[in-house]
Design an enzyme around this catalytic site. Structure first.
Site, mmCIF file in Angstrom:
data_model
loop_
_atom_site.group_PDB
_atom_site.id
_atom_site.type_symbol
_atom_site.label_atom_id
_atom_site.label_comp_id
_atom_site.label_asym_id
_atom_site.label_seq_id
_atom_site.Cartn_x
_atom_site.Cartn_y
_atom_site.Cartn_z
ATOM 1 N N ASP A 102 0.811 -1.218 0.000
ATOM 2 C CA ASP A 102 0.000 0.000 0.000
ATOM 3 C C ASP A 102 0.841 1.263 0.000
ATOM 4 O O ASP A 102 0.363 2.337 -0.347
ATOM 5 C CB ASP A 102 -0.810 0.047 1.307
ATOM 6 C CG ASP A 102 -2.169 -0.566 1.178
ATOM 7 O OD1 ASP A 102 -2.656 -0.683 0.041
ATOM 8 O OD2 ASP A 102 -2.749 -0.916 2.222
HETATM 9 C C1 GLC Z 1 -1.882 -3.911 5.294
HETATM 10 C C2 GLC Z 1 -3.062 -3.878 4.377
HETATM 11 C C3 GLC Z 1 -2.820 -4.716 3.154
HETATM 12 C C4 GLC Z 1 -1.515 -4.375 2.522
HETATM 13 C C5 GLC Z 1 -0.382 -4.430 3.519
HETATM 14 C C6 GLC Z 1 0.928 -3.965 2.947
HETATM 15 O O1 GLC Z 1 -1.776 -5.149 5.898
HETATM 16 O O2 GLC Z 1 -4.214 -4.313 5.020
HETATM 17 O O3 GLC Z 1 -3.857 -4.536 2.234
HETATM 18 O O4 GLC Z 1 -1.298 -5.251 1.461
HETATM 19 O O5 GLC Z 1 -0.701 -3.618 4.618
HETATM 20 O O6 GLC Z 1 0.921 -2.606 2.646
HETATM 21 C C1 GLC Z 2 -1.669 -0.448 5.113
HETATM 22 C C2 GLC Z 2 -0.258 -0.355 5.578
HETATM 23 C C3 GLC Z 2 -0.008 0.842 6.377
HETATM 24 C C4 GLC Z 2 -0.561 2.047 5.695
HETATM 25 C C5 GLC Z 2 -2.020 1.850 5.368
HETATM 26 C C6 GLC Z 2 -2.641 2.953 4.609
HETATM 27 O O1 GLC Z 2 -2.450 -0.866 6.140
HETATM 28 O O2 GLC Z 2 0.130 -1.476 6.327
HETATM 29 O O3 GLC Z 2 1.356 0.999 6.631
HETATM 30 O O4 GLC Z 2 -0.349 3.165 6.488
HETATM 31 O O5 GLC Z 2 -2.181 0.739 4.605
HETATM 32 O O6 GLC Z 2 -2.723 4.075 5.286
#
Ligand code: GLC
Ligand code: GLC
Length: 819
Positions: free
Chosen positions: A491
């Site tokens: 993300d």
């Molecule tokens: C969080 C989000 C997931 C994403 C991951 C890595 O676990 O829920 O959708 O793939 O972060 O950014």
């Molecule tokens: C996912 C990631 C996190 C990020 C979020 C979006 O959950 O793990 O690090 O901040 O997405 O805001």
């Protein structure tokens, strides 16, 4: 940095027989929580009875109030207070925190049992949500351990939330004037907004006469007190106030007398009711209580509660009997047989919505998250998995793209969270193929499923998968690799974002157009899940379509070969300008875990040694004492063209944290090249049951995975955060059961393909597959990691390593010799 001196500190122990984690010291390094409820009504409950309840949706239908990020932590819950002379205490230690003579919290499968003793009295509370019921039962058992008659007072307490949890926390100008309750007998009803648009109310009851009640919080606590010192309890009486606005609560007051050695059960019920429009009222302004009364009656004796509790245990017996390992290693067995499967059920139910790190108001069900969660859940309740897959598919856009999230109550895409994460569509192929492999039910492909919830444009589910596949094909960049869009699985790798404004979100802000950012992780995914699509085409007689799809996969492999290899590992991406990301050329972030995982899982480089080289690089650069970090070197400055990833301090979250979700990708990659020792070493490093002794450092529950453990560059390596709701649960379950133990459902049978540490002498697995039971005994006489030399099913040797599908209800013995 030296981490060799770690003091052994445990706060409890596993009781595997009962499938419980037993906490013996309430002062845990973080609240250690559990979840109650399996279908519609849910609760979060900590080891000190903190937490809250909600119906289906933690944002829109919150039943009791909880204040996140509060001081002290974990304040607010379903509390019981005992006033015994001048001593006030709580069986769960909090909120009063009177030192107890003994304390114990047993977190089990969808129930929690908390007990405390003080001055010859004992109180035990069993909390659970019975199957099929919209309510939480709290069975309180009071005992007099003394040899004299004891008289004391018992008070219950919960605080109502005014339904919409976000509004409840912010819109005080309205909310302080809307609260409404009713009280009848021993039942306190919360009916705020019922007279207008709501068709639901909640109630809190006890199956005994009460000496009084309170529904006004400020009277109960005293305006300047916390939950630890309610003014009313210090006084020892409740004043029977009916709340008007402000903060409605529910507290019962009971006077108890117990003979020496005597005991008493009381059953409290926190329930939720919906009424049809024309059945809302009993009389003018008085709510129709019929459904509440019926629910109360069905739990008004200890026998009824015991029988509901037995049903719940039987439900879990059945669920957990579908996959059972006996490896000789208790820490592995309890994780695979109990806690990891349990966590998979929880992530299936909650996605990323409500935990002690997810506020329940931010994130609903994630498109990619919920699809991935299914790979750890589909064997448990395949029918629910099927329904979920179709729900998710119904939020897909016509071009194959997707909302990133949807709300569980409305099942509609959440516009506020945006979309355009170009990995999203492919996860739908993963979940669907996992479902079909588990069940053999191809009929799911023929279901008519809307796009963006619009029934008028419904198409078959197969068509949804086709659009997922072609969403990648239709969005390729200059190297023939998939454009990343807003981001891929990571993300925070926001290659088109270029944000300078601290007030905007990396996840939703307008992206810069005209860039060519491509993702090698999506490329690997496309090869891997594209093959499943091809398989599904063949299976449904679409051979031409399969051929066509295969061409795109071959083209993608070629693009990865040409533009995705950095010499010692797979590149991660190309940025907006077409520069390499995750290359030896880069100063920081030279290597990333995701593309190593996905390309090796897709079998890229298996023949020519690149897979081995890439995984060796992971070992050398990303592995550390506590797991595999996401990237290395960590980013130490903000790289505007990379986005959120570089905002995190080094060693945390997506910036070189141990993101436990993607460690299993490497484990699986290792099993494909036959390195069972390493695969299991990676498994053990992040598996919570192996970390119990370092709870002081690890901090979060030793019975469930956390999303992230601080990496080697962090201030405190090894410290975990974000427990419970993480794709880590499903992926680790998938890796250990299907690739390390190697019992893997496939379209036409059960594959047996273990890849284990050489020192193992073997293991046993019971696996229920398509209704038939397989008792599998694997022996490893030559101490190999991988390779099967013989398989006998029911006494006869079979060809190859795929066990064909046996009759439903049959019990089969499988003998496997590795070598
Ligand atoms: C969080 C989000 C997931 C994403 C991951 C890595 O676990 O829920 O959708 O793939 O972060 O950014
Ligand atoms: C996912 C990631 C996190 C990020 C979020 C979006 O959950 O793990 O690090 O901040 O997405 O805001």
């Amino acid at each position: 940095m030296s981490h060799s001196i770690i003091c052994v500190m445990k706060y409890g122990y596993f009781d595997d027989q009962k499938r419980e984690y037993v906490i013996t010291d309430p002062n845990t390094p973080y609240p250690w929580i559990n979840y109650l409820g399996n279908e519609d009504f849910f609760s979060l409950i900590s080891n000190t009875a903190g937490g809250y309840a909600f119906y289906k949706d933690a944002k829109y239908r919150r039943i009791t109030r909880f204040r996140y990020n509060n001081v002290p932590i974990d304040n607010g819950g379903r509390y019981f207070y005992i006033k015994d002379g001048d001593t006030i205490w709580s069986p769960g230690w909090k909120p009063v925190k009177t030192t107890l003579d003994s304390y114990e919290c047993r977190h089990g499968m969808s129930y929690t049992r908390i007990s405390g003793k003080k001055n010859g009295l004992s109180a035990e509370i069993l909390y659970f949500v019975p199957l099929g019921i919209w309510g939480e039962v709290q069975k309180v058992t009071l005992r007099n351990l003394d040899n004299r008659t004891r008289k004391f007072k018992l008070f219950s307490f919960i605080e109502w939330c005014l339904w919409n949890a976000e509004d409840d926390m912010t819109n005080f100008q309205r909310n302080f004037s809307t609260g409404e309750v009713e009280v009848e007998g021993s039942v306190i009803y919360h009916k705020t907004e019922y007279k207008e648009r709501r068709n639901h109310y909640a109630f809190y009851s006890v199956n005994a006469d009460i000496a009084g009640f309170e529904t006004d919080r400020d009277t109960f606590l005293g305006l300047y007190n916390g939950f630890d010192r309610p003014a009313a309890i210090e006084k020892g009486v409740l004043q029977n106030n009916i709340a008007h606005g402000w903060s409605p609560v529910a507290s019962h007051y009971l006077e108890i007398e117990l003979a020496p050695g005597g005991s008493k059960d009381l059953i409290f019920l926190l329930g939720y009711v919906e009424n049809e429009e024309d059945e809302k009222w009993a009389s003018n302004g008085v709510i129709n209580k019929q459904k509440a009364s019926a629910m109360i009656t069905s739990f008004n004796t200890s026998d009824k509660v015991t029988s509901a509790f037995d049903d719940l245990s039987a439900y879990w017996d059945e669920l957990l009997a579908k996959y059972e390992v006996d490896s000789g290693d208790a820490r592995l067995d309890r994780l695979v047989n109990i806690w990891n499967q349990y966590q998979c059920m929880i992530t299936f139910n909650f996605s990323r919505s409500a935990s002690y790190f997810e506020s329940g108001i931010g994130r609903g069900m994630g498109f990619r998250d919920s699809n991935q969660d299914l790979i750890g859940f589909v064997h448990q309740v395949p029918e629910r998995a099927r329904e979920r897959i179709l729900d998710i598919a119904a939020t897909q856009f016509e071009d194959g793209g997707a909302y990133h999230q949807y709300q569980p109550l409305t099942k509609k895409g959440n516009n506020a969270i945006g979309g355009n994460f170009n990995d999203d569509p492919l996860w739908l192929i993963l979940s669907t193929s996992a479902y079909i492999k588990e069940t053999g039910d191809y009929s799911i492909l023929e279901e008519q499923v809307p796009f963006d919830n619009d029934e008028t444009v419904a198409q078959s589910h197969f068509e949804h998968l086709r659009r997922s596949f072609y969403h990648v094909v239709n969005n390729l960049g200059p190297h023939g690799l998939p454009l990343i869009g807003r981001a891929d699985w990571n993300d925070c790798l926001n290659l088109n974002c270029f944000s300078k404004d601290p007030n905007e979100s990396f996840q939703t802000t307008e992206n810069k157009s005209g860039g060519v950012a491509e993702s090698i992780m999506i490329a690997g995914m496309f090869v891997l899940y594209g093959e499943e699509f091809v398989h599904l085409c063949h299976k449904t007689g679409k051979d031409r379509e399969a051929e066509e799809a295969r061409k795109h996969i071959i083209a993608m492999r070629t693009a990865i070969d040409k533009h995705g290899w950095d010499g010692k590992w797979f590149l991660r991406a190309y940025d907006f300008f077409g520069n390499k990301v995750g290359s030896e050329e880069n100063e920081e972030g030279k290597i990333f875990i995701e593309s190593q995982g996905f390309c090796t899982m897709a079998g890229i480089g298996l023949e020519d040694g690149r897979a081995v080289t890439a995984l060796d690089s992971v070992k050398e650069r990303l592995d550390c004492q506590y797991g595999i970090v996401l990237n290395n070197p960590a980013f130490t400055r903000y790289v505007i063209e990379y986005g959120e990833i570089s905002t995190y301090p080094a060693g945390y979250k997506e910036n070189a944290g141990i993101f436990c979700h993607n460690n299993p990708w490497i484990m699986i990659g290792e099993t494909l090249i036959g390195r069972g020792d390493l695969a299991f070493d990676y498994y053990r490093k992040i598996a919570p049951s192996y970390l119990e002794e370092i709870s002081d450092l690890h901090k979060t529950e030793p019975y469930v995975y956390a999303q992230m453990i601080a990496g080697k560059d962090a201030f405190r390596p090894g410290e975990a955060k974000n427990s419970w709701l993480t794709g880590t649960a499903a992926w680790n379950y998938y890796a250990i059961t299907q690739y390390i133990l190697g019992i893997r459902p496939d379209y036409d049978g059960l594959i047996i393909d273990p890849c284990i540490p050489r020192e193992w002498v073997g293991f046993k697995v019971n696996r229920l597959f398509r209704g038939a039971m397989y008792h599998i005994v694997v022996k490893n006489p030559d101490h190999v990691s991988k390779g099967v030399s013989m398989i006998k099913v029911n006494g006869s040797v079979i060809e190859g390593n795929v066990i064909p599908i046996y009759e439903k209800g049959s019990i089969n013995t499988v003998e496997v010799i590795m070598g």
